[in-house]
Design a protein around this motif. Sequence first.
Motif, mmCIF file in Angstrom:
data_model
loop_
_atom_site.group_PDB
_atom_site.id
_atom_site.type_symbol
_atom_site.label_atom_id
_atom_site.label_comp_id
_atom_site.label_asym_id
_atom_site.label_seq_id
_atom_site.Cartn_x
_atom_site.Cartn_y
_atom_site.Cartn_z
ATOM 1 N N GLY A 121 0.792 -1.227 0.000
ATOM 2 C CA GLY A 121 0.000 0.000 0.000
ATOM 3 C C GLY A 121 0.818 1.267 0.000
ATOM 4 N N ILE A 122 2.154 1.147 0.078
ATOM 5 C CA ILE A 122 3.044 2.307 0.094
ATOM 6 C C ILE A 122 3.850 2.340 -1.203
ATOM 7 C CG2 ILE A 122 4.952 3.476 1.275
ATOM 8 C CD1 ILE A 122 2.386 3.425 2.893
ATOM 9 N N VAL A 136 7.498 16.736 0.426
ATOM 10 C CA VAL A 136 8.620 16.497 1.332
ATOM 11 C C VAL A 136 8.523 17.417 2.546
ATOM 12 C CG1 VAL A 136 11.131 16.574 1.592
ATOM 13 C CG2 VAL A 136 10.129 15.701 -0.527
ATOM 14 N N VAL A 137 8.257 18.684 2.306
ATOM 15 C CA VAL A 137 8.170 19.662 3.391
ATOM 16 C C VAL A 137 7.005 19.340 4.322
ATOM 17 C CG1 VAL A 137 7.749 22.100 3.919
ATOM 18 C CG2 VAL A 137 9.318 21.473 2.068
ATOM 19 N N ASP A 138 5.891 18.911 3.755
ATOM 20 C CA ASP A 138 4.730 18.552 4.556
ATOM 21 C C ASP A 138 5.076 17.426 5.527
ATOM 22 O OD1 ASP A 138 2.084 18.307 5.468
ATOM 23 O OD2 ASP A 138 1.579 16.878 3.907
ATOM 24 N N VAL A 139 5.742 16.382 5.024
ATOM 25 C CA VAL A 139 6.137 15.270 5.895
ATOM 26 C C VAL A 139 7.126 15.746 6.948
ATOM 27 C CG1 VAL A 139 7.373 13.081 5.986
ATOM 28 C CG2 VAL A 139 5.687 13.483 4.183
ATOM 29 N N HIS A 140 8.109 16.543 6.528
ATOM 30 C CA HIS A 140 9.129 17.037 7.455
ATOM 31 C C HIS A 140 8.479 17.772 8.630
ATOM 32 C CE1 HIS A 140 13.064 18.763 8.612
ATOM 33 N NE2 HIS A 140 12.366 19.843 8.875
ATOM 34 N N GLU A 141 7.548 18.654 8.331
ATOM 35 C CA GLU A 141 6.925 19.436 9.400
ATOM 36 C C GLU A 141 6.083 18.556 10.319
ATOM 37 O OE1 GLU A 141 6.741 23.843 7.337
ATOM 38 O OE2 GLU A 141 4.953 22.594 7.238
ATOM 39 N N VAL A 169 12.921 11.666 -1.735
ATOM 40 C CA VAL A 169 11.945 10.605 -1.968
ATOM 41 C C VAL A 169 10.774 10.788 -1.001
ATOM 42 C CG1 VAL A 169 11.575 8.117 -2.092
ATOM 43 C CG2 VAL A 169 13.832 9.061 -2.585
ATOM 44 N N VAL A 170 9.558 10.615 -1.517
ATOM 45 C CA VAL A 170 8.353 10.694 -0.700
ATOM 46 C C VAL A 170 7.676 9.335 -0.682
ATOM 47 C CG1 VAL A 170 6.139 11.860 -0.352
ATOM 48 C CG2 VAL A 170 8.044 13.101 -1.395
ATOM 49 N N ALA A 171 7.253 8.905 0.499
ATOM 50 C CA ALA A 171 6.462 7.688 0.650
ATOM 51 C C ALA A 171 4.988 8.075 0.671
ATOM 52 C CB ALA A 171 6.844 6.960 1.933
ATOM 53 N N LEU A 172 4.209 7.469 -0.204
ATOM 54 C CA LEU A 172 2.792 7.792 -0.323
ATOM 55 C C LEU A 172 1.935 6.589 0.045
ATOM 56 C CD1 LEU A 172 2.814 9.629 -3.783
ATOM 57 C CD2 LEU A 172 2.699 10.698 -1.525
ATOM 58 N N ALA A 173 0.897 6.848 0.847
ATOM 59 C CA ALA A 173 -0.162 5.867 1.083
ATOM 60 C C ALA A 173 -1.348 6.348 0.264
ATOM 61 C CB ALA A 173 -0.509 5.800 2.565
ATOM 62 N N PRO A 177 1.008 11.815 1.696
ATOM 63 C CA PRO A 177 2.439 11.698 2.025
ATOM 64 C C PRO A 177 2.614 11.288 3.481
ATOM 65 C CG PRO A 177 1.814 14.014 1.963
ATOM 66 C CD PRO A 177 0.594 13.227 1.544
ATOM 67 N N VAL A 178 3.301 10.165 3.709
ATOM 68 C CA VAL A 178 3.449 9.647 5.071
ATOM 69 C C VAL A 178 4.910 9.495 5.489
ATOM 70 C CG1 VAL A 178 1.232 8.457 4.976
ATOM 71 C CG2 VAL A 178 3.313 7.249 4.270
ATOM 72 N N GLY A 179 5.847 9.714 4.578
ATOM 73 C CA GLY A 179 7.268 9.623 4.894
ATOM 74 C C GLY A 179 8.080 10.319 3.822
ATOM 75 N N SER A 180 9.276 10.716 4.164
ATOM 76 C CA SER A 180 10.167 11.313 3.170
ATOM 77 C C SER A 180 11.609 11.183 3.644
ATOM 78 C CB SER A 180 9.830 12.790 2.914
ATOM 79 O OG SER A 180 10.123 13.583 4.047
ATOM 80 N N ALA A 181 12.527 11.321 2.713
ATOM 81 C CA ALA A 181 13.947 11.214 3.025
ATOM 82 C C ALA A 181 14.735 11.772 1.855
ATOM 83 C CB ALA A 181 14.336 9.761 3.279
ATOM 84 N N ARG A 182 16.023 12.105 2.116
ATOM 85 C CA ARG A 182 16.878 12.661 1.070
ATOM 86 C C ARG A 182 18.203 11.926 1.058
ATOM 87 N NH1 ARG A 182 16.045 16.748 4.426
ATOM 88 N NH2 ARG A 182 18.209 17.430 4.537
ATOM 89 N N ILE A 183 18.855 11.964 -0.085
ATOM 90 C CA ILE A 183 20.230 11.499 -0.192
ATOM 91 C C ILE A 183 21.032 12.581 -0.892
ATOM 92 C CG2 ILE A 183 19.698 10.221 -2.323
ATOM 93 C CD1 ILE A 183 21.964 8.253 -1.511
#
Length: 258
Positions: A121-122, A136-141, A169-173, A177-183
Amino acid sequence: MDHATVLALYDRDMRENARPEGPGARVERAGAVVRHVSGGQGWNAVLWSDLDAAGADRAIGEQIAYFTGLGRDFEWKLYGHDRPADLGARLTAAGFRAEPEETLMIGEAARLAVDTEPPEGISFVEATDPAGVELVVDVHEQAFGTDGSGLRHELLARIAADAGTAVAVVALAGAEPVGSARIELVPGTRFAGLWGGGIVEPWRGRGIYRALVAHRARVAAARGYRYLQVDALPTSRPILARLGFHALSTTTPYLYGA
């Protein structure tokens, strides 16, 4: 992994010979100190130092004078193996405020357990435009409870001028948006840095964070980077260790004026 050798390589390539982060930023060497100066709203910091007890207080005072002269708050990024051994206490005495300690963890991209896929589901999508950056910003906050305006500015600037050195990268359900991360892919080095891995509270503990680490590890390996580096919080350290990361030192942000 030879911990001492890899830590020395990290200090040399990622700290002493650091590259500017973002358009308009610069890295300067002032005596035994290397500092990062942003081009506007970005990050200002002391990245590396080679100090002794006799000169440490003077060097601290010089950096305070420099950044306050620019009207900038800044961070002294102190590592557990930096010298002198009481440098943290000296920073506190000079007016810095210590943030929580993190663990410097490094793994070899080709040897990490990178076969983890997102839970059912993700889905993962890369943020390549302003709409993606807002996710990304939405998840971060939500995940960290902090203002994301600086992150927004940084990511938009990267997309406009230097897209090849960072992947968000954004994780979507579904569409949520339920998760995010950067490299951060550092040109001319063997290191890529993992940053900003955050999961919205109701979605934690489902394997999304682990899958985001694995996804970014595959990105780094595909682009020829040997090592992945993380400043790990206590909550993420066990997950990273299971994936194959090693704890090499600690790092503590000392903030001045923030």
